[in-house]
Design an enzyme around this catalytic site. Structure first.
Site, PDB file in Angstrom:
ATOM      1  N   GLY A 186       0.840  -1.208   0.000  1.00  0.00           N
ATOM      2  CA  GLY A 186       0.000   0.000   0.000  1.00  0.00           C
ATOM      3  C   GLY A 186       0.865   1.244   0.000  1.00  0.00           C
ATOM      4  O   GLY A 186       2.022   1.225  -0.436  1.00  0.00           O
ATOM      5  N   ILE A 188       2.396   3.061   2.370  1.00  0.00           N
ATOM      6  CA  ILE A 188       3.641   3.129   3.135  1.00  0.00           C
ATOM      7  C   ILE A 188       4.664   2.142   2.589  1.00  0.00           C
ATOM      8  O   ILE A 188       5.835   2.480   2.391  1.00  0.00           O
ATOM      9  CB  ILE A 188       3.368   2.872   4.642  1.00  0.00           C
ATOM     10  CG1 ILE A 188       2.531   4.021   5.206  1.00  0.00           C
ATOM     11  CG2 ILE A 188       4.671   2.692   5.425  1.00  0.00           C
ATOM     12  CD1 ILE A 188       2.133   3.883   6.660  1.00  0.00           C
ATOM     13  N   GLY A 275      -1.469  -1.259   7.159  1.00  0.00           N
ATOM     14  CA  GLY A 275      -2.592  -0.374   7.466  1.00  0.00           C
ATOM     15  C   GLY A 275      -2.413   0.322   8.805  1.00  0.00           C
ATOM     16  O   GLY A 275      -1.477   0.021   9.561  1.00  0.00           O
ATOM     17  N   HIS A 456       2.473  25.433 -22.527  1.00  0.00           N
ATOM     18  CA  HIS A 456       3.278  24.451 -23.263  1.00  0.00           C
ATOM     19  C   HIS A 456       4.748  24.785 -23.072  1.00  0.00           C
ATOM     20  O   HIS A 456       5.116  25.958 -23.118  1.00  0.00           O
ATOM     21  CB  HIS A 456       2.932  24.503 -24.749  1.00  0.00           C
ATOM     22  CG  HIS A 456       3.732  23.543 -25.573  1.00  0.00           C
ATOM     23  ND1 HIS A 456       3.510  22.178 -25.550  1.00  0.00           N
ATOM     24  CD2 HIS A 456       4.778  23.742 -26.418  1.00  0.00           C
ATOM     25  CE1 HIS A 456       4.379  21.585 -26.354  1.00  0.00           C
ATOM     26  NE2 HIS A 456       5.167  22.509 -26.885  1.00  0.00           N
TER      27      HIS A 456
HETATM   28  P1  NAD Z   1      -2.578   0.678   3.181  1.00  0.00           P
HETATM   29  O1  NAD Z   1      -3.973   0.349   3.536  1.00  0.00           O
HETATM   30  O2  NAD Z   1      -2.303   1.737   2.184  1.00  0.00           O
HETATM   31  O3  NAD Z   1      -1.841  -0.635   2.624  1.00  0.00           O
HETATM   32  C1  NAD Z   1      -1.744  -1.807   3.364  1.00  0.00           C
HETATM   33  C2  NAD Z   1      -1.579  -2.936   2.383  1.00  0.00           C
HETATM   34  O4  NAD Z   1      -1.242  -4.090   3.105  1.00  0.00           O
HETATM   35  C3  NAD Z   1      -2.854  -3.246   1.618  1.00  0.00           C
HETATM   36  O5  NAD Z   1      -2.551  -3.296   0.252  1.00  0.00           O
HETATM   37  C4  NAD Z   1      -3.276  -4.606   2.173  1.00  0.00           C
HETATM   38  O6  NAD Z   1      -3.929  -5.396   1.218  1.00  0.00           O
HETATM   39  C5  NAD Z   1      -1.939  -5.203   2.583  1.00  0.00           C
HETATM   40  N1  NAD Z   1      -1.981  -6.182   3.658  1.00  0.00           N
HETATM   41  C6  NAD Z   1      -2.734  -6.151   4.771  1.00  0.00           C
HETATM   42  N2  NAD Z   1      -2.433  -7.212   5.555  1.00  0.00           N
HETATM   43  C7  NAD Z   1      -1.445  -7.911   4.915  1.00  0.00           C
HETATM   44  C8  NAD Z   1      -0.699  -9.079   5.234  1.00  0.00           C
HETATM   45  N3  NAD Z   1      -0.895  -9.741   6.369  1.00  0.00           N
HETATM   46  N4  NAD Z   1       0.223  -9.535   4.345  1.00  0.00           N
HETATM   47  C9  NAD Z   1       0.424  -8.834   3.188  1.00  0.00           C
HETATM   48  N5  NAD Z   1      -0.244  -7.721   2.848  1.00  0.00           N
HETATM   49  C10 NAD Z   1      -1.165  -7.248   3.718  1.00  0.00           C
HETATM   50  O7  NAD Z   1      -1.834   0.950   4.572  1.00  0.00           O
HETATM   51  P2  NAD Z   1      -0.406   1.572   4.883  1.00  0.00           P
HETATM   52  O8  NAD Z   1       0.465   1.509   3.696  1.00  0.00           O
HETATM   53  O9  NAD Z   1       0.023   0.932   6.141  1.00  0.00           O
HETATM   54  O10 NAD Z   1      -0.766   3.082   5.162  1.00  0.00           O
HETATM   55  C11 NAD Z   1      -1.738   3.406   6.157  1.00  0.00           C
HETATM   56  C12 NAD Z   1      -2.458   4.659   5.809  1.00  0.00           C
HETATM   57  O11 NAD Z   1      -1.571   5.753   5.967  1.00  0.00           O
HETATM   58  C13 NAD Z   1      -2.918   4.716   4.364  1.00  0.00           C
HETATM   59  O12 NAD Z   1      -4.195   4.168   4.211  1.00  0.00           O
HETATM   60  C14 NAD Z   1      -2.922   6.182   4.085  1.00  0.00           C
HETATM   61  O13 NAD Z   1      -4.182   6.697   4.381  1.00  0.00           O
HETATM   62  C15 NAD Z   1      -1.902   6.756   5.044  1.00  0.00           C
HETATM   63  N6  NAD Z   1      -0.682   7.149   4.303  1.00  0.00           N
HETATM   64  C16 NAD Z   1      -0.805   8.068   3.321  1.00  0.00           C
HETATM   65  C17 NAD Z   1       0.311   8.441   2.610  1.00  0.00           C
HETATM   66  C18 NAD Z   1       0.185   9.467   1.529  1.00  0.00           C
HETATM   67  O14 NAD Z   1      -0.791  10.212   1.533  1.00  0.00           O
HETATM   68  N7  NAD Z   1       1.090   9.502   0.566  1.00  0.00           N
HETATM   69  C19 NAD Z   1       1.542   7.850   2.846  1.00  0.00           C
HETATM   70  C20 NAD Z   1       1.618   6.906   3.854  1.00  0.00           C
HETATM   71  C21 NAD Z   1       0.495   6.564   4.574  1.00  0.00           C
END
Ligand code: NAD
Length: 484
Positions: A186, A188, A275, A456
């Site tokens: 995801g 992060i 997450g 442009h």
């Molecule tokens: P995320 O929800 O973006 O991604 C988590 C990923 O982990 C998902 O794709 C999920 O399917 C996967 N997953 C879950 N359990 C798993 C497991 N046991 N094994 C393998 N994969 C698994 O969460 P995140 O990356 O932890 O980020 C958390 C939140 O922080 C995000 O939802 C976002 O809102 C926020 N964030 C935003 C930004 C930004 O705006 N650029 C940057 C970092 C974080």
């Protein structure tokens, strides 16, 4: 040491991008505000262990990659030498500088800052615990809870070994691991995986779903996946981590694929990024009658009020995307609620929009950004939409940057041409999406956007040209058959 009992008309608990904008806007509206946070530097997770340090490191990562890519243009640099201590110090100075700016603005607004952890002891007071063991009681008339979110750490991924990191640990840059396992494809996982890849780590990503960034449109994810295939050693989808075991030589991970195949592999470090959840446990909220959802989100009405009407909440503790700009938007809304409840007639209407346009940006390389309706969610809702795409390979600016690997797309209403969503992947997409937000928020049509003159040569032309393509008038693409 005891601070005794203090009294404050309005307390904001948490000084992140939900809390400090609430405190600032409330002070500007004439409230006597006390801001309570257990960190010495205000700014919350976003400033201290999130958005800002990760973007600083992503800037460095992009520099490393761009320097290497110049070899294609006939300019070669040697391999980068990374001074981790200096890099860490630069990042920490940046955080301290911005934190100092937030503190200065708070002081200039005469906001009282209390460095302490606050826990509700009853519906009108917080128990305070200071960093040096101080204790006290802070009575309030109104409270805004803005305590943000914390990483989710499932039991299978929890072992007592500092080599298993969350995002805050990873941003400390303790060392550059040779082999890093990133659990979660995801926001992060992909952002920090990109940082460590550029610093020299070999990255393996495991994602339990069938693709990276579940929820984002696949045509936008594809160019990013291709780029990450080059940057990372491996990306395994439909794979999860069954267990982690601490060994002197590394962390042994048992990976399980969708078909049930098990595979054991050793890594120097592991980043768990599966997450985040609202930081609402152990705050005494439920004990004081504040209703929480099973996931820990505070239930608020359209004015930001909880089930205890003088306690309000903003940001990651509430429903909705866990994004700093969403939290700051919530802040504007609750301050209007507070101002109205004071009987002020200077604030008209309600500003807590029921369906605000909240952009999402993943700051990888290329960046991926979208706002409004995605094609995937339109499909999920069986809603009829049209889509116009402009590949960046047809953009002179993208080509001259050596970055034709982008795509701009508009999701629009086939009968009215109203733009419902904008999606971008490409270098700088995070900056460009602001135009998409305006287009969706202001209910622009593809005709309006296409007719607006874009400079442009810029990447912004890919958005206006996608709009022109919707009408069969794009210069750098052949007319579509279903043009409006
Ligand atoms: P995320 O929800 O973006 O991604 C988590 C990923 O982990 C998902 O794709 C999920 O399917 C996967 N997953 C879950 N359990 C798993 C497991 N046991 N094994 C393998 N994969 C698994 O969460 P995140 O990356 O932890 O980020 C958390 C939140 O922080 C995000 O939802 C976002 O809102 C926020 N964030 C935003 C930004 C930004 O705006 N650029 C940057 C970092 C974080």
């Amino acid at each position: 040491m005891s601070w005794g009992v203090q009294h404050a008309p309005l307390v904001v608990l948490g000084a992140g991008p939900g809390g400090y904008p609430t405190a600032f806007a409330a002070a500007d509206a004439g409230f006597d505000v006390t801001l309570v946070d257990d960190g010495h530097v205000p700014g919350g997770t976003c400033l201290r262990h999130g958005c800002i340090p990760s973007k600083a490191l992503l800037h460095v990562a992009r520099g490393v990659r761009e320097a290497a890519a110049l070899a294609d243009c006939g300019v070669e640099f040697g391999s980068p030498r990374i001074d981790l201590d200096r890099l860490r110090a630069w990042k920490d100075e940046l955080i301290a500088g911005l934190g100092g700016g937030v503190s200065g603005l708070a002081t200039a607004r005469k906001i009282k800052i209390v460095v302490a952890r606050g826990t509700l002891s009853d519906q009108n007071s917080l128990a305070l615990a200071g960093p040096a063991g101080e204790t006290g009681q802070l009575e309030f008339e109104q409270l805004v809870v803005a305590t943000g979110s914390i990483p989710v750490r499932p039991a299978t991924l929890t072992i007592d070994d500092e080599r298993v990191m969350d995002s805050s640990d990873a941003l400390e840059l303790t060392e550059i691991p040779g082999k890093l396992l990133v659990v979660g494809g995801g926001y992060i996982g992909l952002e920090l995986g990109s940082v460590y890849a550029a610093l020299g780590s070999r990255i393996s990503v495991v994602e339990m779903e069938s693709g990276l960034l579940p929820g984002a449109d696949r045509d936008l994810v594809r160019p990013l996946s291709r780029a990450l295939d080059e940057q990372f050693e491996s990306i395994r989808t439909q794979t999860s981590v069954d267990s982690l075991e601490s060994r002197p030589e590394g962390i042994e991970a048992t990976l399980v694929s969708g078909s049930g195949e098990r595979d054991c592999e050793r890594f120097d470090r592991v980043l768990v990024a599966v997450g985040r959840r609202p930081n609402t446990a152990a705050l005494g909220l439920q004990e004081c009658g504040v209703e929480l959802r099973p996931g820990g989100q505070i239930v608020v009405d359209e004015h930001g009020r909880t089930s205890v009407s003088h306690i309000l909440a903003v940001g990651d503790v509430c429903d909705g995307p866990m994004l700093a700009h969403k939290a700051s938007d919530d802040a504007r809304g609750v301050v209007e609620t507070l101002t109205r409840s004071q009987g002020s007639d200077t604030v008209a209407g309600t500003s807590i929009a029921s369906d605000p346009v909240i952009p999402a940006v993943i700051f990888t390389d290329p960046e991926l950004a979208w706002c409004g309706l995605t094609e995937e969610s339109a499909k999920g809702e069986s809603r009829q939409v049209s889509v116009a795409r402009m590949p960046w390979s047809a953009s002179g600016r993208a080509q001259s940057l050596g970055r034709p690997d982008g795509l701009s797309k508009l999701v629009f209403d086939p009968s009215t041409g109203q733009i419902l969503g904008v999606g971008l992947v490409g270098v700088g997409a995070g900056e460009l999406i602001a135009e998409g937000v305006l287009a969706v928020e202001q209910k622009m049509t593809v005709e309006m956007l296409g007719k607006a003159i874009h400079p442009h040569p810029t990447l912004s032309e890919t958005i206006s040209e996608a709009a022109e393509h919707a009408r069969g008038r794009a210069i750098h693409m052949l007319p579509r058959r279903d043009k409006r």
